[in-house]
Design a protein around this motif. Structure first.
Motif, PDB file in Angstrom:
ATOM      1  N   GLU A 116      34.888  48.253  35.214  1.00 21.77           N
ATOM      2  CA  GLU A 116      34.747  48.635  34.899  1.00 21.77           C
ATOM      3  C   GLU A 116      34.645  50.043  34.301  1.00 21.77           C
ATOM      4  O   GLU A 116      35.820  50.268  34.132  1.00 21.77           O
ATOM      5  CB  GLU A 116      33.627  49.148  36.379  1.00 21.77           C
ATOM      6  CG  GLU A 116      33.147  47.829  36.644  1.00 21.77           C
ATOM      7  CD  GLU A 116      32.363  48.221  37.956  1.00 21.77           C
ATOM      8  OE1 GLU A 116      32.103  49.402  38.083  1.00 21.77           O
ATOM      9  OE2 GLU A 116      32.582  46.958  39.251  1.00 21.77           O
ATOM     10  N   GLU A 117      33.449  51.072  33.225  1.00 26.51           N
ATOM     11  CA  GLU A 117      34.245  52.375  32.932  1.00 26.51           C
ATOM     12  C   GLU A 117      35.106  52.967  33.609  1.00 26.51           C
ATOM     13  O   GLU A 117      36.373  53.633  33.124  1.00 26.51           O
ATOM     14  CB  GLU A 117      33.115  52.666  31.942  1.00 26.51           C
ATOM     15  CG  GLU A 117      33.312  53.614  31.322  1.00 26.51           C
ATOM     16  CD  GLU A 117      32.148  54.621  30.802  1.00 26.51           C
ATOM     17  OE1 GLU A 117      32.107  55.680  30.465  1.00 26.51           O
ATOM     18  OE2 GLU A 117      30.846  53.546  30.823  1.00 26.51           O
ATOM     19  N   ALA A 167      38.520  51.237  34.470  1.00 27.03           N
ATOM     20  CA  ALA A 167      39.556  51.870  33.395  1.00 27.03           C
ATOM     21  C   ALA A 167      39.470  52.823  32.943  1.00 27.03           C
ATOM     22  O   ALA A 167      40.891  53.286  32.458  1.00 27.03           O
ATOM     23  CB  ALA A 167      38.440  51.888  31.892  1.00 27.03           C
ATOM     24  N   ASP A 204      40.184  41.126  35.628  1.00 26.06           N
ATOM     25  CA  ASP A 204      39.924  40.871  33.745  1.00 26.06           C
ATOM     26  C   ASP A 204      39.198  41.470  32.755  1.00 26.06           C
ATOM     27  O   ASP A 204      39.329  42.208  32.190  1.00 26.06           O
ATOM     28  CB  ASP A 204      39.295  39.182  33.646  1.00 26.06           C
ATOM     29  CG  ASP A 204      40.834  38.030  34.573  1.00 26.06           C
ATOM     30  OD1 ASP A 204      42.044  38.744  34.602  1.00 26.06           O
ATOM     31  OD2 ASP A 204      39.579  36.605  34.483  1.00 26.06           O
ATOM     32  N   GLN A 205      37.886  42.081  34.168  1.00 25.38           N
ATOM     33  CA  GLN A 205      37.414  43.590  32.821  1.00 25.38           C
ATOM     34  C   GLN A 205      36.705  44.187  34.440  1.00 25.38           C
ATOM     35  O   GLN A 205      36.739  43.921  34.771  1.00 25.38           O
ATOM     36  CB  GLN A 205      35.589  42.860  32.344  1.00 25.38           C
ATOM     37  CG  GLN A 205      35.094  42.915  31.875  1.00 25.38           C
ATOM     38  CD  GLN A 205      35.065  43.830  30.614  1.00 25.38           C
ATOM     39  OE1 GLN A 205      35.925  42.523  30.132  1.00 25.38           O
ATOM     40  NE2 GLN A 205      34.942  45.120  29.810  1.00 25.38           N
TER      41      GLN A 205
END
Length: 527
Positions: free
Chosen positions: A237-238, A241, A234-235
Protein backbone atom coordinates in the motif's frame (compact mmCIF):
# COMPACT_ATOMS: atom_id res chain seq x y z
CA UNK A 1 47.56 -5.07 20.79
CA UNK A 2 45.15 -3.27 18.49
CA UNK A 3 42.71 -0.47 19.33
CA UNK A 4 39.41 -2.33 19.52
CA UNK A 5 35.87 -1.21 18.73
CA UNK A 6 32.71 -3.14 19.59
CA UNK A 7 29.54 -2.02 17.81
CA UNK A 8 26.32 -3.57 19.03
CA UNK A 9 23.32 -3.66 16.70
CA UNK A 10 20.55 -4.81 19.03
CA UNK A 11 18.55 -7.57 17.38
CA UNK A 12 20.45 -7.49 14.08
CA UNK A 13 20.08 -10.57 11.89
CA UNK A 14 21.71 -11.65 8.64
CA UNK A 15 18.26 -12.39 7.17
CA UNK A 16 17.69 -8.62 7.06
CA UNK A 17 21.26 -7.32 6.71
CA UNK A 18 22.29 -9.54 3.79
CA UNK A 19 19.46 -8.42 1.46
CA UNK A 20 20.15 -4.80 2.42
CA UNK A 21 23.83 -5.26 1.57
CA UNK A 22 22.98 -6.99 -1.72
CA UNK A 23 20.69 -4.11 -2.68
CA UNK A 24 23.46 -1.57 -2.04
CA UNK A 25 21.95 0.02 1.06
CA UNK A 26 24.82 -0.89 3.40
CA UNK A 27 28.11 -0.70 1.42
CA UNK A 28 30.33 -0.16 4.47
CA UNK A 29 28.95 -3.23 6.20
CA UNK A 30 29.29 -5.22 2.98
CA UNK A 31 32.98 -4.31 2.68
CA UNK A 32 33.57 -5.32 6.29
CA UNK A 33 31.95 -8.70 5.67
CA UNK A 34 33.77 -9.31 2.39
CA UNK A 35 37.15 -8.17 3.77
CA UNK A 36 36.68 -9.64 7.23
CA UNK A 37 35.19 -12.57 9.10
CA UNK A 38 31.57 -13.27 10.00
CA UNK A 39 29.45 -15.88 11.73
CA UNK A 40 25.99 -16.42 13.18
CA UNK A 41 26.14 -15.65 16.90
CA UNK A 42 24.18 -17.91 19.24
CA UNK A 43 22.32 -16.09 22.03
CA UNK A 44 21.43 -17.15 25.55
CA UNK A 45 18.81 -19.88 26.13
CA UNK A 46 16.22 -17.12 26.44
CA UNK A 47 17.38 -14.71 23.69
CA UNK A 48 16.59 -11.57 25.65
CA UNK A 49 18.40 -8.23 25.90
CA UNK A 50 19.52 -8.20 29.59
CA UNK A 51 20.98 -11.72 29.89
CA UNK A 52 22.38 -11.67 26.35
CA UNK A 53 24.23 -8.33 26.50
CA UNK A 54 25.50 -9.15 29.99
CA UNK A 55 26.87 -12.44 28.64
CA UNK A 56 28.51 -10.58 25.76
CA UNK A 57 30.41 -8.26 28.14
CA UNK A 58 31.34 -10.88 30.76
CA UNK A 59 32.03 -14.06 28.78
CA UNK A 60 29.79 -15.85 31.28
CA UNK A 61 26.24 -17.19 31.04
CA UNK A 62 23.25 -16.04 33.12
CA UNK A 63 23.78 -18.86 35.61
CA UNK A 64 27.07 -17.19 36.50
CA UNK A 65 26.51 -13.47 35.93
CA UNK A 66 23.05 -13.53 37.54
CA UNK A 67 21.01 -11.41 35.08
CA UNK A 68 17.97 -13.37 33.88
CA UNK A 69 15.41 -10.75 32.82
CA UNK A 70 14.56 -7.07 33.03
CA UNK A 71 12.69 -7.73 36.28
CA UNK A 72 13.85 -9.61 39.38
CA UNK A 73 11.20 -11.09 41.63
CA UNK A 74 11.17 -13.27 44.72
CA UNK A 75 8.85 -14.49 47.44
CA UNK A 76 9.32 -13.02 50.88
CA UNK A 77 7.32 -13.92 53.99
CA UNK A 78 3.80 -12.65 53.42
CA UNK A 79 4.63 -10.67 50.30
CA UNK A 80 5.91 -10.82 46.75
CA UNK A 81 8.78 -8.49 45.83
CA UNK A 82 9.85 -7.34 42.40
CA UNK A 83 12.25 -4.72 41.09
CA UNK A 84 14.51 -4.03 38.12
CA UNK A 85 17.79 -5.79 37.60
CA UNK A 86 20.69 -3.34 37.52
CA UNK A 87 24.48 -3.33 37.42
CA UNK A 88 24.68 -4.11 41.14
CA UNK A 89 23.16 -7.53 40.39
CA UNK A 90 25.96 -8.58 38.01
CA UNK A 91 28.03 -11.20 39.83
CA UNK A 92 30.92 -11.43 37.33
CA UNK A 93 33.60 -9.03 36.21
CA UNK A 94 32.93 -7.23 32.91
CA UNK A 95 35.32 -6.73 30.02
CA UNK A 96 35.30 -3.02 30.90
CA UNK A 97 36.78 -3.80 34.33
CA UNK A 98 39.22 -6.40 33.00
CA UNK A 99 40.63 -3.93 30.50
CA UNK A 100 40.66 -1.00 32.93
CA UNK A 101 42.53 -2.75 35.74
CA UNK A 102 45.22 -3.82 33.25
CA UNK A 103 45.92 -0.29 32.09
CA UNK A 104 43.64 -0.03 29.05
CA UNK A 105 41.29 2.90 28.52
CA UNK A 106 37.60 2.16 27.99
CA UNK A 107 34.50 3.91 26.62
CA UNK A 108 31.15 2.10 26.60
CA UNK A 109 27.82 3.66 25.61
CA UNK A 110 24.18 2.49 25.73
CA UNK A 111 24.80 -1.02 27.06
CA UNK A 112 21.87 -2.47 29.06
CA UNK A 113 22.27 -3.36 32.75
CA UNK A 114 25.20 -0.95 33.17
CA UNK A 115 23.46 1.50 35.53
CA UNK A 116 24.45 2.49 38.12
CA UNK A 117 27.87 2.63 36.45
CA UNK A 118 30.94 0.98 37.87
CA UNK A 119 34.12 3.10 37.61
CA UNK A 120 36.34 2.41 34.61
CA UNK A 121 39.46 3.99 33.18
CA UNK A 122 37.39 6.07 30.78
CA UNK A 123 33.76 6.96 30.07
CA UNK A 124 30.40 5.26 30.67
CA UNK A 125 26.83 6.16 29.65
CA UNK A 126 24.47 3.22 30.34
CA UNK A 127 21.27 2.40 28.46
CA UNK A 128 17.81 3.44 29.66
CA UNK A 129 18.95 6.58 31.48
CA UNK A 130 16.91 9.76 31.26
CA UNK A 131 18.61 13.15 30.90
CA UNK A 132 17.31 14.41 34.24
CA UNK A 133 19.04 11.47 35.96
CA UNK A 134 22.24 11.63 33.95
CA UNK A 135 24.68 13.02 36.48
CA UNK A 136 24.42 10.09 38.90
CA UNK A 137 24.28 7.52 36.11
CA UNK A 138 27.37 8.35 34.05
CA UNK A 139 31.07 8.03 34.71
CA UNK A 140 32.71 10.38 35.33
CA UNK A 141 30.03 12.83 36.54
CA UNK A 142 31.76 15.62 34.61
CA UNK A 143 30.73 13.87 31.39
CA UNK A 144 27.34 15.62 31.58
CA UNK A 145 28.92 19.03 31.01
CA UNK A 146 31.05 17.59 28.22
CA UNK A 147 27.94 16.28 26.45
CA UNK A 148 26.34 19.72 26.53
CA UNK A 149 29.30 21.04 24.51
CA UNK A 150 28.87 18.56 21.64
CA UNK A 151 27.72 20.43 18.49
CA UNK A 152 24.27 19.24 17.45
CA UNK A 153 23.63 17.18 20.57
CA UNK A 154 19.98 17.46 21.62
CA UNK A 155 19.06 15.76 24.90
CA UNK A 156 15.34 15.82 24.09
CA UNK A 157 15.97 13.61 21.03
CA UNK A 158 18.61 11.42 22.67
CA UNK A 159 16.16 10.73 25.51
CA UNK A 160 13.37 9.24 23.35
CA UNK A 161 11.63 6.71 25.58
CA UNK A 162 10.13 3.39 24.56
CA UNK A 163 6.77 4.75 25.71
CA UNK A 164 6.95 7.63 23.28
CA UNK A 165 8.02 5.36 20.47
CA UNK A 166 5.22 2.91 21.18
CA UNK A 167 2.61 5.67 21.42
CA UNK A 168 3.81 7.16 18.14
CA UNK A 169 3.50 3.75 16.50
CA UNK A 170 -0.02 3.32 17.89
CA UNK A 171 -1.02 6.67 16.42
CA UNK A 172 0.65 5.76 13.15
CA UNK A 173 -1.49 2.65 12.92
CA UNK A 174 -4.57 4.86 13.23
CA UNK A 175 -3.21 7.71 11.11
CA UNK A 176 -0.64 6.42 8.57
CA UNK A 177 0.74 9.93 7.96
CA UNK A 178 2.40 9.69 11.40
CA UNK A 179 4.78 6.86 10.46
CA UNK A 180 7.50 9.14 9.10
CA UNK A 181 7.76 11.08 12.37
CA UNK A 182 8.05 7.86 14.38
CA UNK A 183 10.89 6.40 12.29
CA UNK A 184 12.63 9.76 12.10
CA UNK A 185 12.65 9.96 15.89
CA UNK A 186 14.38 6.60 16.06
CA UNK A 187 16.85 7.78 13.42
CA UNK A 188 17.47 10.95 15.39
CA UNK A 189 17.96 9.09 18.68
CA UNK A 190 20.61 6.79 17.24
CA UNK A 191 22.22 9.83 15.62
CA UNK A 192 22.53 11.46 19.04
CA UNK A 193 24.34 8.37 20.31
CA UNK A 194 26.65 8.54 17.28
CA UNK A 195 27.44 12.20 17.98
CA UNK A 196 28.51 11.24 21.52
CA UNK A 197 30.57 8.32 20.21
CA UNK A 198 32.34 10.36 17.51
CA UNK A 199 33.05 13.25 19.88
CA UNK A 200 34.66 10.95 22.46
CA UNK A 201 36.62 9.03 19.81
CA UNK A 202 38.03 12.28 18.43
CA UNK A 203 38.88 13.95 21.75
CA UNK A 204 39.31 11.06 24.19
CA UNK A 205 40.22 7.95 22.18
CA UNK A 206 40.13 4.70 24.13
CA UNK A 207 41.81 1.36 23.66
CA UNK A 208 38.37 -0.28 23.87
CA UNK A 209 35.42 1.69 22.51
CA UNK A 210 31.92 0.19 22.49
CA UNK A 211 28.38 1.30 21.70
CA UNK A 212 24.94 -0.27 21.18
CA UNK A 213 22.53 1.09 18.56
CA UNK A 214 19.15 -0.25 19.70
CA UNK A 215 16.82 1.19 17.07
CA UNK A 216 17.31 -1.96 14.99
CA UNK A 217 15.39 -3.96 17.61
CA UNK A 218 12.52 -1.50 17.99
CA UNK A 219 11.98 -1.15 14.24
CA UNK A 220 12.01 -4.88 13.63
CA UNK A 221 9.52 -5.63 16.40
CA UNK A 222 6.84 -3.51 14.75
CA UNK A 223 7.82 -3.44 11.07
CA UNK A 224 9.20 -6.91 10.45
CA UNK A 225 7.11 -7.70 7.39
CA UNK A 226 8.44 -4.58 5.64
CA UNK A 227 12.07 -5.67 6.16
CA UNK A 228 12.08 -9.46 5.75
CA UNK A 229 12.09 -10.34 2.02
CA UNK A 230 10.28 -13.61 2.78
CA UNK A 231 7.30 -11.69 4.18
CA UNK A 232 7.33 -8.52 2.06
CA UNK A 233 3.94 -8.22 0.32
CA UNK A 234 3.95 -8.41 -3.49
CA UNK A 235 2.03 -5.17 -3.59
CA UNK A 236 2.61 -2.54 -0.91
CA UNK A 237 0.00 0.00 0.00
CA UNK A 238 1.10 3.59 -0.46
CA UNK A 239 1.79 4.16 3.22
CA UNK A 240 3.65 0.82 3.47
CA UNK A 241 5.92 1.80 0.59
CA UNK A 242 6.69 5.09 2.32
CA UNK A 243 7.30 3.27 5.60
CA UNK A 244 9.72 0.86 3.96
CA UNK A 245 11.55 3.82 2.47
CA UNK A 246 11.99 5.35 5.91
CA UNK A 247 13.22 2.01 7.28
CA UNK A 248 15.81 1.83 4.51
CA UNK A 249 16.88 5.37 5.44
CA UNK A 250 17.48 4.14 8.98
CA UNK A 251 19.73 1.26 7.91
CA UNK A 252 21.60 3.49 5.45
CA UNK A 253 22.22 5.83 8.38
CA UNK A 254 23.59 2.98 10.51
CA UNK A 255 25.87 2.00 7.65
CA UNK A 256 27.17 5.57 7.49
CA UNK A 257 28.04 5.40 11.18
CA UNK A 258 29.98 2.17 10.59
CA UNK A 259 32.07 3.85 7.91
CA UNK A 260 32.73 6.89 10.06
CA UNK A 261 33.69 4.77 13.09
CA UNK A 262 36.12 2.81 10.93
CA UNK A 263 37.75 6.09 9.84
CA UNK A 264 37.91 7.43 13.40
CA UNK A 265 39.35 4.20 14.77
CA UNK A 266 42.14 4.05 12.18
CA UNK A 267 43.58 1.31 10.01
CA UNK A 268 45.17 -0.52 12.94
CA UNK A 269 41.89 -0.99 14.80
CA UNK A 270 39.95 -4.22 15.03
CA UNK A 271 36.23 -3.58 14.67
CA UNK A 272 33.68 -6.13 15.85
CA UNK A 273 29.95 -5.90 15.13
CA UNK A 274 27.64 -8.11 17.21
CA UNK A 275 23.99 -8.51 18.09
CA UNK A 276 22.51 -9.92 21.27
CA UNK A 277 20.00 -12.05 19.36
CA UNK A 278 18.46 -12.32 15.94
CA UNK A 279 14.95 -11.69 14.69
CA UNK A 280 12.12 -13.42 12.88
CA UNK A 281 8.35 -13.36 12.41
CA UNK A 282 5.77 -14.04 15.10
CA UNK A 283 2.29 -15.19 14.09
CA UNK A 284 0.34 -15.54 17.33
CA UNK A 285 0.00 -14.51 20.98
CA UNK A 286 0.17 -17.36 23.50
CA UNK A 287 -1.65 -16.61 26.79
CA UNK A 288 0.38 -19.02 28.87
CA UNK A 289 -1.10 -18.19 32.28
CA UNK A 290 -4.59 -18.74 30.89
CA UNK A 291 -3.49 -22.23 29.89
CA UNK A 292 -1.87 -22.84 33.28
CA UNK A 293 -5.13 -21.75 34.92
CA UNK A 294 -7.13 -24.22 32.83
CA UNK A 295 -4.64 -26.96 33.68
CA UNK A 296 -5.17 -26.28 37.40
CA UNK A 297 -1.76 -24.83 38.25
CA UNK A 298 -2.79 -21.21 38.71
CA UNK A 299 -5.62 -19.16 40.19
CA UNK A 300 -6.48 -15.46 40.20
CA UNK A 301 -7.73 -13.40 43.10
CA UNK A 302 -11.30 -12.23 43.08
CA UNK A 303 -11.57 -8.45 42.73
CA UNK A 304 -12.61 -8.10 46.37
CA UNK A 305 -9.45 -9.89 47.47
CA UNK A 306 -7.10 -7.59 45.56
CA UNK A 307 -7.23 -4.66 47.96
CA UNK A 308 -3.73 -3.46 48.75
CA UNK A 309 -2.23 -5.36 45.85
CA UNK A 310 -0.31 -3.72 42.99
CA UNK A 311 -2.93 -3.43 40.25
CA UNK A 312 -0.99 -1.74 37.46
CA UNK A 313 -2.66 -4.25 35.18
CA UNK A 314 -6.05 -5.90 35.61
CA UNK A 315 -4.45 -9.33 35.45
CA UNK A 316 -0.83 -8.71 36.39
CA UNK A 317 1.02 -11.48 38.19
CA UNK A 318 0.67 -9.38 41.35
CA UNK A 319 -2.98 -10.46 41.35
CA UNK A 320 -2.44 -14.20 41.46
CA UNK A 321 -3.97 -16.16 44.31
CA UNK A 322 -0.79 -17.60 45.77
CA UNK A 323 -2.75 -19.96 48.03
CA UNK A 324 -3.85 -21.88 44.94
CA UNK A 325 -0.96 -21.27 42.52
CA UNK A 326 1.86 -23.77 41.95
CA UNK A 327 3.08 -22.70 38.47
CA UNK A 328 2.99 -19.30 36.75
CA UNK A 329 4.89 -17.07 34.31
CA UNK A 330 5.80 -13.69 35.79
CA UNK A 331 6.76 -11.58 32.76
CA UNK A 332 6.45 -12.04 29.00
CA UNK A 333 10.18 -11.47 28.61
CA UNK A 334 11.11 -14.34 30.93
CA UNK A 335 9.46 -17.09 28.84
CA UNK A 336 9.94 -19.02 32.05
CA UNK A 337 7.65 -20.94 34.37
CA UNK A 338 8.19 -20.53 38.10
CA UNK A 339 7.17 -23.39 40.39
CA UNK A 340 6.15 -23.01 44.01
CA UNK A 341 4.27 -24.63 46.85
CA UNK A 342 0.67 -23.45 47.15
CA UNK A 343 0.32 -21.11 50.12
CA UNK A 344 1.11 -17.58 51.17
CA UNK A 345 4.34 -16.16 49.71
CA UNK A 346 7.43 -17.36 51.52
CA UNK A 347 5.65 -20.07 53.53
CA UNK A 348 7.70 -22.95 52.16
CA UNK A 349 9.60 -23.98 49.06
CA UNK A 350 9.20 -27.01 46.87
CA UNK A 351 12.06 -29.46 47.25
CA UNK A 352 13.13 -32.99 46.46
CA UNK A 353 10.75 -35.37 44.75
CA UNK A 354 7.80 -33.01 45.11
CA UNK A 355 9.68 -30.41 43.05
CA UNK A 356 10.84 -32.86 40.37
CA UNK A 357 7.38 -34.40 39.98
CA UNK A 358 5.72 -31.01 39.55
CA UNK A 359 8.19 -29.66 36.98
CA UNK A 360 8.04 -32.87 34.94
CA UNK A 361 4.24 -32.73 34.90
CA UNK A 362 4.14 -29.04 33.94
CA UNK A 363 6.73 -29.65 31.23
CA UNK A 364 4.77 -32.53 29.72
CA UNK A 365 1.47 -30.64 29.85
CA UNK A 366 2.96 -27.63 28.05
CA UNK A 367 4.58 -29.77 25.36
CA UNK A 368 1.31 -31.66 24.85
CA UNK A 369 -0.77 -28.53 24.27
CA UNK A 370 -1.96 -27.95 20.69
CA UNK A 371 -3.49 -24.87 19.11
CA UNK A 372 -7.25 -25.66 19.07
CA UNK A 373 -7.56 -24.04 15.62
CA UNK A 374 -4.54 -25.36 13.71
CA UNK A 375 -3.45 -28.37 15.77
CA UNK A 376 0.07 -26.91 15.93
CA UNK A 377 2.32 -27.65 18.91
CA UNK A 378 2.81 -24.21 20.48
CA UNK A 379 5.53 -24.95 23.07
CA UNK A 380 8.24 -26.66 21.02
CA UNK A 381 10.87 -27.03 23.75
CA UNK A 382 11.08 -26.89 27.54
CA UNK A 383 14.45 -26.74 29.30
CA UNK A 384 15.08 -27.27 32.99
CA UNK A 385 16.97 -24.36 34.45
CA UNK A 386 20.09 -26.44 35.04
CA UNK A 387 20.12 -27.05 31.29
CA UNK A 388 19.38 -23.46 30.30
CA UNK A 389 21.38 -21.45 32.83
CA UNK A 390 23.82 -23.70 34.72
CA UNK A 391 25.78 -22.03 37.47
CA UNK A 392 25.56 -20.70 41.02
CA UNK A 393 22.99 -18.03 40.08
CA UNK A 394 20.48 -20.38 38.48
CA UNK A 395 18.36 -20.49 41.64
CA UNK A 396 17.18 -16.96 40.78
CA UNK A 397 15.99 -18.08 37.35
CA UNK A 398 12.63 -19.59 36.34
CA UNK A 399 12.40 -23.35 36.82
CA UNK A 400 11.42 -24.06 33.20
CA UNK A 401 12.44 -22.17 30.04
CA UNK A 402 9.97 -22.25 27.15
CA UNK A 403 10.64 -21.98 23.43
CA UNK A 404 7.53 -21.39 21.32
CA UNK A 405 7.17 -22.71 17.79
CA UNK A 406 7.63 -19.20 16.34
CA UNK A 407 10.21 -18.24 19.02
CA UNK A 408 7.96 -15.43 20.30
CA UNK A 409 7.46 -14.25 23.85
CA UNK A 410 4.46 -15.42 25.83
CA UNK A 411 1.69 -13.19 27.16
CA UNK A 412 0.97 -13.41 30.89
CA UNK A 413 -2.42 -11.69 30.98
CA UNK A 414 -5.67 -13.55 31.62
CA UNK A 415 -7.25 -13.44 28.19
CA UNK A 416 -8.96 -15.78 25.77
CA UNK A 417 -8.36 -17.49 23.43
CA UNK A 418 -5.24 -19.24 24.66
CA UNK A 419 -3.74 -18.82 21.18
CA UNK A 420 -4.63 -15.54 19.49
CA UNK A 421 -3.65 -15.40 15.82
CA UNK A 422 -2.26 -12.04 14.70
CA UNK A 423 -3.93 -10.36 11.72
CA UNK A 424 -0.44 -9.31 10.56
CA UNK A 425 2.95 -10.69 11.60
CA UNK A 426 5.20 -8.82 13.99
CA UNK A 427 8.89 -9.35 14.66
CA UNK A 428 10.28 -11.29 17.60
CA UNK A 429 13.64 -12.45 18.92
CA UNK A 430 15.45 -15.45 17.44
CA UNK A 431 18.49 -17.34 18.80
CA UNK A 432 20.94 -16.47 15.99
CA UNK A 433 22.39 -12.98 15.94
CA UNK A 434 25.40 -11.68 14.00
CA UNK A 435 29.16 -11.49 14.43
CA UNK A 436 31.40 -9.54 12.03
CA UNK A 437 35.09 -8.79 12.54
CA UNK A 438 37.32 -6.54 10.43
CA UNK A 439 40.88 -5.38 10.92
CA UNK A 440 44.56 -6.37 10.99
CA UNK A 441 45.19 -9.92 12.09
CA UNK A 442 41.62 -11.01 11.33
CA UNK A 443 40.78 -13.43 8.54
CA UNK A 444 39.47 -12.00 5.28
CA UNK A 445 36.36 -13.18 3.48
CA UNK A 446 35.73 -16.05 5.90
CA UNK A 447 32.33 -17.23 7.14
CA UNK A 448 32.57 -19.30 10.31
CA UNK A 449 30.13 -21.82 11.70
CA UNK A 450 27.89 -20.48 14.50
CA UNK A 451 29.73 -19.13 17.53
CA UNK A 452 28.52 -18.28 21.05
CA UNK A 453 28.13 -14.75 22.33
CA UNK A 454 30.11 -15.95 25.36
CA UNK A 455 33.14 -15.80 23.04
CA UNK A 456 32.96 -12.03 22.53
CA UNK A 457 34.71 -10.91 25.74
CA UNK A 458 37.62 -13.36 25.32
CA UNK A 459 37.99 -12.24 21.69
CA UNK A 460 38.03 -8.57 22.72
CA UNK A 461 40.67 -9.28 25.37
CA UNK A 462 42.87 -11.07 22.83
CA UNK A 463 42.49 -8.16 20.41
CA UNK A 464 43.62 -5.81 23.19
CA UNK A 465 46.68 -7.95 23.88
CA UNK A 466 45.40 -9.08 27.28
CA UNK A 467 45.30 -12.55 28.82
CA UNK A 468 42.00 -14.42 28.87
CA UNK A 469 40.96 -15.50 32.40
CA UNK A 470 40.59 -19.24 32.70
CA UNK A 471 37.29 -19.09 34.59
CA UNK A 472 35.39 -17.76 31.58
CA UNK A 473 32.89 -19.98 29.79
CA UNK A 474 33.65 -18.32 26.46
CA UNK A 475 36.79 -18.79 24.38
CA UNK A 476 38.71 -16.68 21.89
CA UNK A 477 37.30 -17.12 18.38
CA UNK A 478 40.49 -18.62 16.95
CA UNK A 479 38.90 -19.00 13.53
CA UNK A 480 38.41 -15.24 13.36
CA UNK A 481 42.16 -14.58 13.41
CA UNK A 482 44.74 -15.42 10.77
CA UNK A 483 47.29 -18.18 11.35
CA UNK A 484 50.07 -15.59 11.18
CA UNK A 485 48.42 -13.52 13.90
CA UNK A 486 47.93 -16.51 16.22
CA UNK A 487 51.52 -17.65 15.64
CA UNK A 488 52.96 -14.19 16.32
CA UNK A 489 50.89 -13.75 19.48
CA UNK A 490 49.56 -17.02 20.90
CA UNK A 491 46.43 -16.92 23.01
CA UNK A 492 47.33 -16.57 26.67
CA UNK A 493 44.97 -17.92 29.33
CA UNK A 494 45.93 -17.16 32.87
CA UNK A 495 44.45 -16.62 36.29
CA UNK A 496 40.85 -15.72 37.04
CA UNK A 497 38.56 -12.74 36.76
CA UNK A 498 38.58 -10.26 39.61
CA UNK A 499 35.87 -9.86 42.22
CA UNK A 500 33.26 -7.36 41.11
CA UNK A 501 33.71 -3.79 42.29
CA UNK A 502 31.10 -1.84 44.19
CA UNK A 503 28.83 0.23 41.92
CA UNK A 504 29.46 3.96 41.99
CA UNK A 505 25.85 4.97 42.76
CA UNK A 506 22.70 3.68 44.39
CA UNK A 507 20.30 1.62 42.26
CA UNK A 508 17.38 3.30 40.52
CA UNK A 509 15.09 5.60 42.48
CA UNK A 510 11.38 4.77 42.55
CA UNK A 511 10.78 7.45 39.92
CA UNK A 512 13.43 5.98 37.63
CA UNK A 513 12.11 2.45 38.15
CA UNK A 514 8.57 3.45 37.24
CA UNK A 515 9.81 5.22 34.10
CA UNK A 516 11.66 2.09 33.00
CA UNK A 517 8.74 -0.19 33.94
CA UNK A 518 6.54 1.98 31.70
CA UNK A 519 9.03 1.63 28.85
CA UNK A 520 9.15 -2.15 29.25
CA UNK A 521 5.35 -2.34 29.24
CA UNK A 522 5.29 -0.26 26.07
CA UNK A 523 7.62 -2.73 24.34
CA UNK A 524 5.63 -5.75 25.55
CA UNK A 525 8.28 -7.09 27.95
CA UNK A 526 5.87 -6.51 30.85
CA UNK A 527 2.07 -6.60 30.97
Amino acid sequence: MHPTVLIGLDGATFSVLEPLMAAGHMPNLQRMVEQGVSAPLLSTANPLTPPAWTSIVTGRGPGNHGIHDFVRWEERPGTFYFTLYNASDILCETVWSMASRQGRTVTHLNFPMMAPPRPVNGFVIPAMVQWRHMRKNVHPGSLVEMLKAIPGFRPEEWGLTYCEANEAMRLRAQHPKEEKEWVERNISRDHQWFLILAWLMERHPSDLTAIVFDGVDKLQHLCWYLLDPDHLPDQLEEWEARMRGYLLDYFRGIDGYLGRVRDLAGEQANIFIVSDHGFGPTRYVFHVNTLLEKLGYLAWLDKDDRKGRDTNHEWSFANLDWRKTTAYVGTPSSNGVCLRAAGEPGERRLAGEEYHRLREKVRNDLLAFRDPVTGEQIVSRVLYREEAVPGPAMDKAPDLFLTLSDCSFVSVVREEPIVLHRPKINGTHRPQGVFIGHGPGLNRGVRLSPRSLLDITPTLLYSLGLPVPEDMEGRVMEGAFSEDQLAARPICGTGATSATATASADPYSKEEEETIFSQLRALGYME
